[in-house]
Design a protein around this motif. Structure first.
Motif, PDB file in Angstrom:
ATOM      1  N   ARG A 259      -0.623 -37.205  -2.194  1.00 15.49           N
ATOM      2  CA  ARG A 259       0.375 -37.191  -1.120  1.00 15.49           C
ATOM      3  C   ARG A 259      -0.204 -36.400   0.067  1.00 15.49           C
ATOM      4  O   ARG A 259      -0.307 -35.179   0.025  1.00 15.49           O
ATOM      5  CB  ARG A 259       1.680 -36.567  -1.602  1.00 15.49           C
ATOM      6  CG  ARG A 259       2.410 -37.439  -2.632  1.00 15.49           C
ATOM      7  CD  ARG A 259       3.531 -36.660  -3.328  1.00 15.49           C
ATOM      8  NE  ARG A 259       4.462 -36.067  -2.389  1.00 15.49           N
ATOM      9  CZ  ARG A 259       5.578 -36.652  -1.942  1.00 15.49           C
ATOM     10  NH1 ARG A 259       5.877 -37.881  -2.357  1.00 15.49           N
ATOM     11  NH2 ARG A 259       6.374 -36.029  -1.116  1.00 15.49           N
ATOM     12  N   SER A 260      -0.583 -37.118   1.105  1.00 11.14           N
ATOM     13  CA  SER A 260      -1.314 -36.500   2.215  1.00 11.14           C
ATOM     14  C   SER A 260      -0.512 -35.414   2.918  1.00 11.14           C
ATOM     15  O   SER A 260      -1.075 -34.402   3.369  1.00 11.14           O
ATOM     16  CB  SER A 260      -1.741 -37.565   3.222  1.00 11.14           C
ATOM     17  OG  SER A 260      -0.601 -38.223   3.785  1.00 11.14           O
ATOM     18  N   HIS A 261       0.812 -35.608   3.013  1.00 17.04           N
ATOM     19  CA  HIS A 261       1.612 -34.613   3.719  1.00 17.04           C
ATOM     20  C   HIS A 261       1.759 -33.335   2.903  1.00 17.04           C
ATOM     21  O   HIS A 261       1.855 -32.237   3.480  1.00 17.04           O
ATOM     22  CB  HIS A 261       2.976 -35.192   4.081  1.00 17.04           C
ATOM     23  CG  HIS A 261       2.900 -36.271   5.124  1.00 17.04           C
ATOM     24  ND1 HIS A 261       2.436 -36.040   6.404  1.00 17.04           N
ATOM     25  CD2 HIS A 261       3.202 -37.599   5.070  1.00 17.04           C
ATOM     26  CE1 HIS A 261       2.469 -37.161   7.107  1.00 17.04           C
ATOM     27  NE2 HIS A 261       2.919 -38.118   6.319  1.00 17.04           N
ATOM     28  N   ASP A 262       1.774 -33.438   1.590  1.00 15.24           N
ATOM     29  CA  ASP A 262       1.803 -32.236   0.759  1.00 15.24           C
ATOM     30  C   ASP A 262       0.507 -31.453   0.922  1.00 15.24           C
ATOM     31  O   ASP A 262       0.515 -30.220   1.044  1.00 15.24           O
ATOM     32  CB  ASP A 262       1.997 -32.603  -0.716  1.00 15.24           C
ATOM     33  CG  ASP A 262       3.363 -33.213  -1.008  1.00 15.24           C
ATOM     34  OD1 ASP A 262       4.073 -33.568  -0.035  1.00 15.24           O
ATOM     35  OD2 ASP A 262       3.725 -33.337  -2.185  1.00 15.24           O
ATOM     36  N   VAL A 263      -0.610 -32.168   0.917  1.00 12.39           N
ATOM     37  CA  VAL A 263      -1.916 -31.527   1.106  1.00 12.39           C
ATOM     38  C   VAL A 263      -1.992 -30.886   2.488  1.00 12.39           C
ATOM     39  O   VAL A 263      -2.463 -29.744   2.647  1.00 12.39           O
ATOM     40  CB  VAL A 263      -3.045 -32.556   0.918  1.00 12.39           C
ATOM     41  CG1 VAL A 263      -4.392 -31.950   1.305  1.00 12.39           C
ATOM     42  CG2 VAL A 263      -3.079 -33.054  -0.524  1.00 12.39           C
ATOM     43  N   ALA A 264      -1.522 -31.602   3.509  1.00 16.25           N
ATOM     44  CA  ALA A 264      -1.533 -31.055   4.866  1.00 16.25           C
ATOM     45  C   ALA A 264      -0.703 -29.782   4.946  1.00 16.25           C
ATOM     46  O   ALA A 264      -1.081 -28.811   5.628  1.00 16.25           O
ATOM     47  CB  ALA A 264      -1.002 -32.096   5.856  1.00 16.25           C
ATOM     48  N   LYS A 265       0.411 -29.775   4.250  1.00 19.34           N
ATOM     49  CA  LYS A 265       1.277 -28.596   4.293  1.00 19.34           C
ATOM     50  C   LYS A 265       0.606 -27.397   3.629  1.00 19.34           C
ATOM     51  O   LYS A 265       0.745 -26.250   4.080  1.00 19.34           O
ATOM     52  CB  LYS A 265       2.616 -28.899   3.642  1.00 19.34           C
ATOM     53  CG  LYS A 265       3.702 -27.916   4.052  1.00 19.34           C
ATOM     54  CD  LYS A 265       5.079 -28.455   3.764  1.00 19.34           C
ATOM     55  CE  LYS A 265       5.388 -29.674   4.590  1.00 19.34           C
ATOM     56  NZ  LYS A 265       5.411 -29.377   6.049  1.00 19.34           N
TER      57      LYS A 265
END
Length: 514
Positions: A259-265
């Motif tokens: 999940r790219s947004h979890d990683v970004a967060k």
């Protein structure tokens, strides 16, 4: 809440059982510093405002909170107003700090106006997307103008209306400068500390500035962050790697590396915590890191065997200092919290939802990882991540195009980094990455820009101390002289119109303090 001061949160850092706010931090500092003004001298009261200042047919009203301290007011003295920003206000600013020092010097009445939709100000029944349409700089500046007009009429005594000087820090500093730009007949001058004047979506320069400050402290500090983020990236695809990251960074839920947004967060939250050490440069006693303490943790092997473990230690220490359990990076959970539109919800009470709306519609200010000159993981939290949060929280129409239109409008209305405004002093610390969006000149000879070597974000607004650098002490003296000059100007200046020409606005819970 880690605010624009505060910061625009790089990735909306959410720690379970934590919300850090600048107001609380400043109150802790004052408690240790023995403020020179008694809390009992400060009064809370309210003024009636229109919900929509620009639609005469809309007669809806609401009550705006402000505080006053008349302890130092001398007959005929000026009015100083501390402009509230993107968080609940703190009466600490009416106890001590640069404005109160000047109030004592010049015999001024001191006021603090809380921004619409923040703190106790509830102009609408909820904080829905429809309600937040009334949360704009234009409406906030009109609130401020009507408030100033009412104060001048109230304290004028039938003669010349008192001169008004505005003070602000960070976003509120921009408001103070813009109020002087838009309403020069009401405002004699503005002291704007660390004002970000240029609206910009991809504010990649912010982390470049953070890297410069960290590198000046210790080149190894930046190198170790870069090594730690490289190892984090490797673990995302390694067997057992996501589980190791979950444990190292005390995540509330297992990290889903797909999940790219979890990683970004995750990557953005870590960058935000380190960046806060740079912008605040505070003492650990205040519950935050300074540049020196953060870099010491990052390079000292006694805090962990590898750069990654020491980097994770930054989060671990923040969790301990804040009595929090974990870091939330699950995007769905974060979005759910920001979608709560009730006044009692956590993201609304702290002002986070409201400020997110302002960044999604007028400012941007998103501190992305797009620059190769920063060590927090190139491309790990791109602009698209922040834009996704806008549309996920407020609706599909909140796109990059909508934001770019809002940014263009903001820069057109206020002049970006070269505003055509007089009687404003802009101050920026050399350690403050927000200075990259700051004033770069003006067409007026009566506007000043003061650069303070070695100072952090809005350091000049705090109370003077023996620990002040020579540059910071000199900046305070310069501001005192400039404000004194504004107050001594000839009575024919336009802001000294007779009091009976000033707009009459209703105060609630009013007492006669003239």
């Amino acid at each position: 809440m880690v605010a624009l001061a505060t910061l625009v949160i790089l990735a909306c850092v959410i720690l379970e059982q934590l919300w850090l706010d600048e107001a609380g931090t400043f109150e802790r500092i004052l408690a240790a510093a023995s403020p020179t003004t008694r809390q009992s001298a400060i009064q809370e009261t309210w003024i009636t405002q229109r919900l929509d200042h620009f639609n005469p047919a809309d007669t809806r009203i609401w009550e705006q909170r402000y505080f006053q301290n008349l302890e130092h007011l001398r007959e005929g003295g000026p009015l100083f107003v501390f402009v509230g920003g993107e968080e609940p206000t703190s009466t600490a600013w009416l106890q001590d700090g640069q404005m109160m020092a000047l109030a004592r010097t010049y015999g001024a009445a001191a006021f603090l106006l809380e921004h619409r939709f923040y703190g106790a100000n509830r102009p609408t029944e909820d904080v829905s997307t429809e309600s937040l349409a009334y949360l704009t700089t234009e409406q906030a500046l009109a609130d401020l103008a009507l408030f100033v007009a009412a104060l001048r009429g109230r304290h004028g005594g039938g003669g010349a209306a008192p001169r008004v000087v505005l003070f602000g820090r960070s976003y509120a500093a921009s408001l103070a400068a813009w109020a002087r730009l838009k309403y020069p007949h009401l405002v004699a001058g503005a002291v704007a500390s660390s004002a970000p004047l240029l609206a910009k979506a991809d504010f990649r320069e912010f982390l470049e500035g953070v890297a410069v400050v960290l590198g000046d402290e210790s080149p190894d500090c930046v190198a170790h962050i870069r090594a730690a983020t490289a190892e984090m990236k490797r673990l995302l695809t390694a067997d057992g790697g996501p589980q190791e990251l979950t444990q190292l960074f005390s995540l509330c839920r297992p990290l889903n590396a797909s999940r790219s947004h979890d990683v970004a967060k995750l990557f953005g939250s870590m960058a935000a915590l380190v960046a806060t050490a740079v912008t605040d440069n505070a003492a650990l006693a205040d519950g935050r890191d300074s540049v020196a303490s953060a870099c010491n943790l990052l390079v000292n092997a006694s805090f962990g065997a590898t750069p990654l473990r020491r980097y994770a230690g930054v989060m671990g220490r923040q969790l301990r200092l804040s009595s929090s359990r974990c870091l939330l990076v699950d995007e769905d959970a974060v979005v759910a919290r920001y979608r709560n539109t009730s006044w009692g919800s956590r993201q609304v009470a702290s002002g986070d939802r409201q400020w997110l709306y302002q960044t999604c519609t007028q400012f941007g200010f998103y501190q992305t990882s797009e620059s190769v000159l920063q060590p927090f993981g190139v491309g790990m939290f791109p602009l698209e991540h922040s834009l996704h949060l806008c549309s996920a929280v407020f609706g599909e129409r909140f796109t990059k195009d909508l934001l770019e239109e809002g940014i263009a409008r903001t820069n057109l209305l206020y002049g970006a980094v070269t505003p055509e405004v007089s009687n404003v002093v802009f101050l920026y610390g050399s350690m403050d990455p927000w200075s990259y969006l700051g004033a770069q000149g003006s067409r007026s000879q009566d506007t000043y820009t003061i650069d303070i070597e070695g100072a952090a974000h809005a350091a000049d607004m705090s109370a003077a101390s023996a620990a002040d650098s020579p540059d910071l002490a000199q900046a305070r003296l310069a501001v005192e002289d400039i404000v004194g000059d504004w107050l001594a100007r000839d009575a024919e200046e336009p802001w000294l119109q007779p009091a009976d020409m000033v707009v009459d606005v209703e105060f609630d819970n009013d007492t006669d303090t003239s």
